[in-house]
Design a protein around this motif. Structure first.
Motif, PDB file in Angstrom:
ATOM      1  N   ALA A 155       0.805  -1.333  -0.153  1.00 58.22           N
ATOM      2  CA  ALA A 155      -0.188  -0.161  -0.113  1.00 58.22           C
ATOM      3  C   ALA A 155       0.852   1.064   0.021  1.00 58.22           C
ATOM      4  CB  ALA A 155      -0.780  -0.022   1.266  1.00 58.22           C
ATOM      5  N   SER A 156       1.930   1.108   0.919  1.00 57.13           N
ATOM      6  CA  SER A 156       2.795   2.303   0.755  1.00 57.13           C
ATOM      7  C   SER A 156       3.657   2.468  -0.427  1.00 57.13           C
ATOM      8  CB  SER A 156       3.728   2.355   2.012  1.00 57.13           C
ATOM      9  OG  SER A 156       4.438   3.380   2.524  1.00 57.13           O
ATOM     10  N   CYS A 157       4.003   1.394  -1.090  1.00 57.74           N
ATOM     11  CA  CYS A 157       4.569   1.566  -2.263  1.00 57.74           C
ATOM     12  C   CYS A 157       3.668   2.024  -3.302  1.00 57.74           C
ATOM     13  CB  CYS A 157       4.803  -0.098  -2.878  1.00 57.74           C
ATOM     14  SG  CYS A 157       6.323  -0.150  -3.911  1.00 57.74           S
ATOM     15  N   ARG A 158       2.383   1.820  -3.331  1.00 62.66           N
ATOM     16  CA  ARG A 158       1.492   2.261  -4.543  1.00 62.66           C
ATOM     17  C   ARG A 158       1.396   3.862  -4.394  1.00 62.66           C
ATOM     18  NH1 ARG A 158      -1.180  -2.400  -3.428  1.00 62.66           N
ATOM     19  NH2 ARG A 158      -2.711  -1.392  -1.864  1.00 62.66           N
ATOM     20  N   VAL A 159       1.432   4.318  -2.876  1.00 61.98           N
ATOM     21  CA  VAL A 159       1.363   5.810  -2.681  1.00 61.98           C
ATOM     22  C   VAL A 159       2.637   6.494  -3.180  1.00 61.98           C
ATOM     23  CG1 VAL A 159       1.352   7.518  -0.619  1.00 61.98           C
ATOM     24  CG2 VAL A 159      -0.006   5.567  -0.562  1.00 61.98           C
ATOM     25  N   ALA A 160       3.557   5.829  -2.901  1.00 64.34           N
ATOM     26  CA  ALA A 160       5.072   6.633  -3.372  1.00 64.34           C
ATOM     27  C   ALA A 160       4.882   6.637  -4.795  1.00 64.34           C
ATOM     28  CB  ALA A 160       6.019   5.516  -2.898  1.00 64.34           C
ATOM     29  N   GLU A 161       4.606   5.640  -5.614  1.00 66.08           N
ATOM     30  CA  GLU A 161       4.488   5.622  -7.143  1.00 66.08           C
ATOM     31  C   GLU A 161       3.372   6.688  -7.628  1.00 66.08           C
ATOM     32  OE1 GLU A 161       3.841   1.515  -7.761  1.00 66.08           O
ATOM     33  OE2 GLU A 161       6.229   0.984  -7.628  1.00 66.08           O
ATOM     34  N   ARG A 162       2.355   6.647  -7.065  1.00 69.50           N
ATOM     35  CA  ARG A 162       1.287   7.507  -7.311  1.00 69.50           C
ATOM     36  C   ARG A 162       1.859   9.160  -7.132  1.00 69.50           C
ATOM     37  NH1 ARG A 162      -5.132   6.110  -6.737  1.00 69.50           N
ATOM     38  NH2 ARG A 162      -4.797   7.682  -8.033  1.00 69.50           N
ATOM     39  N   CYS A 163       2.681   9.257  -6.300  1.00 67.92           N
ATOM     40  CA  CYS A 163       3.190  10.473  -5.722  1.00 67.92           C
ATOM     41  C   CYS A 163       4.488  10.828  -6.715  1.00 67.92           C
ATOM     42  CB  CYS A 163       3.043  10.803  -4.402  1.00 67.92           C
ATOM     43  SG  CYS A 163       1.776  10.754  -3.542  1.00 67.92           S
ATOM     44  N   GLY A 164       4.687  10.224  -7.685  1.00 65.73           N
ATOM     45  CA  GLY A 164       5.977  10.488  -8.469  1.00 65.73           C
ATOM     46  C   GLY A 164       7.263  10.235  -7.822  1.00 65.73           C
ATOM     47  N   PHE A 165       7.175   9.200  -6.759  1.00 62.37           N
ATOM     48  CA  PHE A 165       8.453   8.757  -6.191  1.00 62.37           C
ATOM     49  C   PHE A 165       8.935   7.403  -6.802  1.00 62.37           C
ATOM     50  CE2 PHE A 165       7.101  11.843  -3.045  1.00 62.37           C
ATOM     51  CZ  PHE A 165       8.168  12.159  -2.399  1.00 62.37           C
ATOM     52  N   ARG A 166       9.948   7.552  -7.617  1.00 61.05           N
ATOM     53  CA  ARG A 166      10.536   6.412  -8.459  1.00 61.05           C
ATOM     54  C   ARG A 166      11.000   5.214  -7.482  1.00 61.05           C
ATOM     55  NH1 ARG A 166      13.437   9.427 -13.725  1.00 61.05           N
ATOM     56  NH2 ARG A 166      11.623  10.694 -14.237  1.00 61.05           N
ATOM     57  N   TYR A 167      10.878   4.036  -7.795  1.00 65.11           N
ATOM     58  CA  TYR A 167      11.681   3.197  -6.928  1.00 65.11           C
ATOM     59  C   TYR A 167      13.273   3.007  -7.453  1.00 65.11           C
ATOM     60  CZ  TYR A 167      13.292  -1.795  -5.910  1.00 65.11           C
ATOM     61  OH  TYR A 167      14.073  -2.753  -5.399  1.00 65.11           O
ATOM     62  N   GLU A 168      14.078   3.095  -6.322  1.00 66.49           N
ATOM     63  CA  GLU A 168      15.568   3.112  -6.573  1.00 66.49           C
ATOM     64  C   GLU A 168      16.158   2.023  -6.236  1.00 66.49           C
ATOM     65  OE1 GLU A 168      15.865   7.957  -6.958  1.00 66.49           O
ATOM     66  OE2 GLU A 168      16.430   7.037  -5.179  1.00 66.49           O
ATOM     67  N   GLY A 169      15.736   1.076  -5.515  1.00 67.49           N
ATOM     68  CA  GLY A 169      16.421  -0.018  -5.213  1.00 67.49           C
ATOM     69  C   GLY A 169      15.874  -0.629  -3.724  1.00 67.49           C
ATOM     70  N   THR A 170      16.503  -1.804  -3.227  1.00 68.06           N
ATOM     71  CA  THR A 170      16.169  -2.134  -1.805  1.00 68.06           C
ATOM     72  C   THR A 170      17.338  -2.153  -1.003  1.00 68.06           C
ATOM     73  OG1 THR A 170      14.524  -3.842  -2.770  1.00 68.06           O
ATOM     74  CG2 THR A 170      15.394  -4.246  -0.499  1.00 68.06           C
ATOM     75  N   ALA A 171      17.184  -1.571   0.190  1.00 70.00           N
ATOM     76  CA  ALA A 171      18.336  -1.243   1.203  1.00 70.00           C
ATOM     77  C   ALA A 171      18.124  -2.438   2.242  1.00 70.00           C
ATOM     78  CB  ALA A 171      18.187   0.168   1.954  1.00 70.00           C
ATOM     79  N   ARG A 172      19.315  -3.237   2.412  1.00 66.82           N
ATOM     80  CA  ARG A 172      19.110  -4.269   3.292  1.00 66.82           C
ATOM     81  C   ARG A 172      19.366  -3.765   4.528  1.00 66.82           C
ATOM     82  NH1 ARG A 172      24.062  -7.491   1.815  1.00 66.82           N
ATOM     83  NH2 ARG A 172      25.072  -5.205   1.521  1.00 66.82           N
ATOM     84  N   GLY A 173      18.394  -4.291   5.292  1.00 64.29           N
ATOM     85  CA  GLY A 173      18.540  -4.208   7.138  1.00 64.29           C
ATOM     86  C   GLY A 173      18.439  -2.673   7.484  1.00 64.29           C
ATOM     87  N   ALA A 174      17.614  -1.921   6.721  1.00 64.06           N
ATOM     88  CA  ALA A 174      17.692  -0.529   6.932  1.00 64.06           C
ATOM     89  C   ALA A 174      16.433  -0.051   7.620  1.00 64.06           C
ATOM     90  CB  ALA A 174      17.834   0.193   5.590  1.00 64.06           C
ATOM     91  N   MET A 175      15.899  -0.842   8.313  1.00 63.44           N
ATOM     92  CA  MET A 175      14.564  -0.522   9.205  1.00 63.44           C
ATOM     93  C   MET A 175      14.587  -1.591  10.288  1.00 63.44           C
ATOM     94  SD  MET A 175      10.926  -0.096   7.657  1.00 63.44           S
ATOM     95  CE  MET A 175       9.864   1.390   8.033  1.00 63.44           C
ATOM     96  N   TRP A 176      14.185  -1.082  11.321  1.00 60.29           N
ATOM     97  CA  TRP A 176      13.701  -1.721  12.403  1.00 60.29           C
ATOM     98  C   TRP A 176      12.498  -2.997  12.082  1.00 60.29           C
ATOM     99  CZ3 TRP A 176      14.019   2.567  16.405  1.00 60.29           C
ATOM    100  CH2 TRP A 176      15.214   2.692  17.073  1.00 60.29           C
ATOM    101  N   GLU A 177      12.641  -4.174  12.740  1.00 58.98           N
ATOM    102  CA  GLU A 177      11.502  -4.989  12.554  1.00 58.98           C
ATOM    103  C   GLU A 177      10.400  -4.482  13.372  1.00 58.98           C
ATOM    104  OE1 GLU A 177      10.702  -7.524  10.884  1.00 58.98           O
ATOM    105  OE2 GLU A 177      12.479  -8.508   9.978  1.00 58.98           O
ATOM    106  N   ALA A 178       9.282  -4.694  13.057  1.00 57.25           N
ATOM    107  CA  ALA A 178       7.921  -4.383  13.956  1.00 57.25           C
ATOM    108  C   ALA A 178       8.127  -4.666  15.364  1.00 57.25           C
ATOM    109  CB  ALA A 178       6.707  -5.087  13.513  1.00 57.25           C
ATOM    110  N   ASN A 179       8.096  -3.468  16.174  1.00 55.52           N
ATOM    111  CA  ASN A 179       8.201  -3.615  17.559  1.00 55.52           C
ATOM    112  C   ASN A 179       9.290  -4.152  18.057  1.00 55.52           C
ATOM    113  OD1 ASN A 179       5.347  -2.715  18.055  1.00 55.52           O
ATOM    114  ND2 ASN A 179       4.794  -4.673  17.084  1.00 55.52           N
ATOM    115  N   ARG A 180      10.461  -3.926  17.178  1.00 54.70           N
ATOM    116  CA  ARG A 180      11.796  -4.370  17.593  1.00 54.70           C
ATOM    117  C   ARG A 180      12.686  -3.346  17.543  1.00 54.70           C
ATOM    118  NH1 ARG A 180      12.573 -10.116  16.649  1.00 54.70           N
ATOM    119  NH2 ARG A 180      14.859  -9.747  17.588  1.00 54.70           N
ATOM    120  N   ARG A 181      13.864  -3.306  18.309  1.00 54.80           N
ATOM    121  CA  ARG A 181      14.742  -2.159  18.269  1.00 54.80           C
ATOM    122  C   ARG A 181      16.277  -3.130  18.184  1.00 54.80           C
ATOM    123  NH1 ARG A 181      11.151   0.553  21.214  1.00 54.80           N
ATOM    124  NH2 ARG A 181      10.926   2.776  20.165  1.00 54.80           N
TER     125      ARG A 181
END
Length: 202
Positions: A155-181
């Motif tokens: 859903a967030s990916c569709r929002v990004a694309e509809r707003c003109g934010f081009r997909y530029e790649g996948t960053a590995r391990g760049a975000m916390w897992e849900a409810n984890r730090r």
């Protein structure tokens, strides 16, 4: 195209805010019980917590207000702009869109958004991100906006694309897992430049 009125960010506030696409973007008010309740519901909604782990744990009105105060300090310092998204006619709180980590030297920032459950299905995220992006480009004068979402958050990916934010790649391990730090997950990276065409609002 819808007219948008905005003012340059300053420690004193945002004036009348940003308006357009049937929405009004304004500053959050930590003194408002309505705003605190909306902030709390937005940050504890299961769909939000599935895909995001805030820097500050938010579980009740006290922690919600503390989080709002921290964001307000970032706004006052010019480091970010955290918009409360409301319906332009009724003033009902619908969600949030933010321009974070504003770097004037590199002329870039990071955008984010969430929508309250009862406001979903109305293109609120798309319309508010379009408004905030135009504000960042025209009022702050930024060159680039970055957007990242957890891998699998379609859903967030569709929002990004509809707003003109081009997909530029996948960053590995760049975000916390849900409810984890202490654990990380991959992130889809999107970007938009001020020279990219602005999509029409739905």
């Amino acid at each position: 195209m819808t007219d948008i009125h905005a003012s340059r960010p300053a420690p004193s506030g945002l004036g009348s805010g940003v308006q357009g696409h049937g929405l009004h973007l304004r500053l959050w008010d930590p003194e408002s019980a309505t705003d605190v309740e909306a902030w709390l519901r937005g940050h504890t909604d299961p769909d939000f917590t599935r895909w995001n782990t805030p820097l500050r744990t938010i579980t009740d009105r006290v922690s919600a207000r503390a989080s709002m105060d921290a964001k307000a300090a970032d706004v006052a310092a010019g480091r970010a702009m955290t918009f409360c998204v409301t319906d332009a006619e009724e003033g009902t709180v619908l969600g949030q869109v933010s321009v974070n980590a504003i770097d004037h030297l590199m002329s870039c920032a990071i955008v984010g958004y969430w929508v309250l459950p009862e406001a979903r299905g109305r293109h609120v995220a798309v319309r508010s991100l379009l408004l905030a992006s135009r504000w960042a480009f025209t009022e702050v004068g930024l060159h680039r906006l970055d957007l990242g979402h957890a891998l699998g958050h379609e859903a967030s990916c569709r929002v990004a694309e509809r707003c003109g934010f081009r997909y530029e790649g996948t960053a590995r391990g760049a975000m916390w897992e849900a409810n984890r730090r202490d654990a990380f997950r991959d992130v889809h990276r999107h970007g938009r430049l001020t020279t990219d065409p602005e999509p029409e609002a739905p």
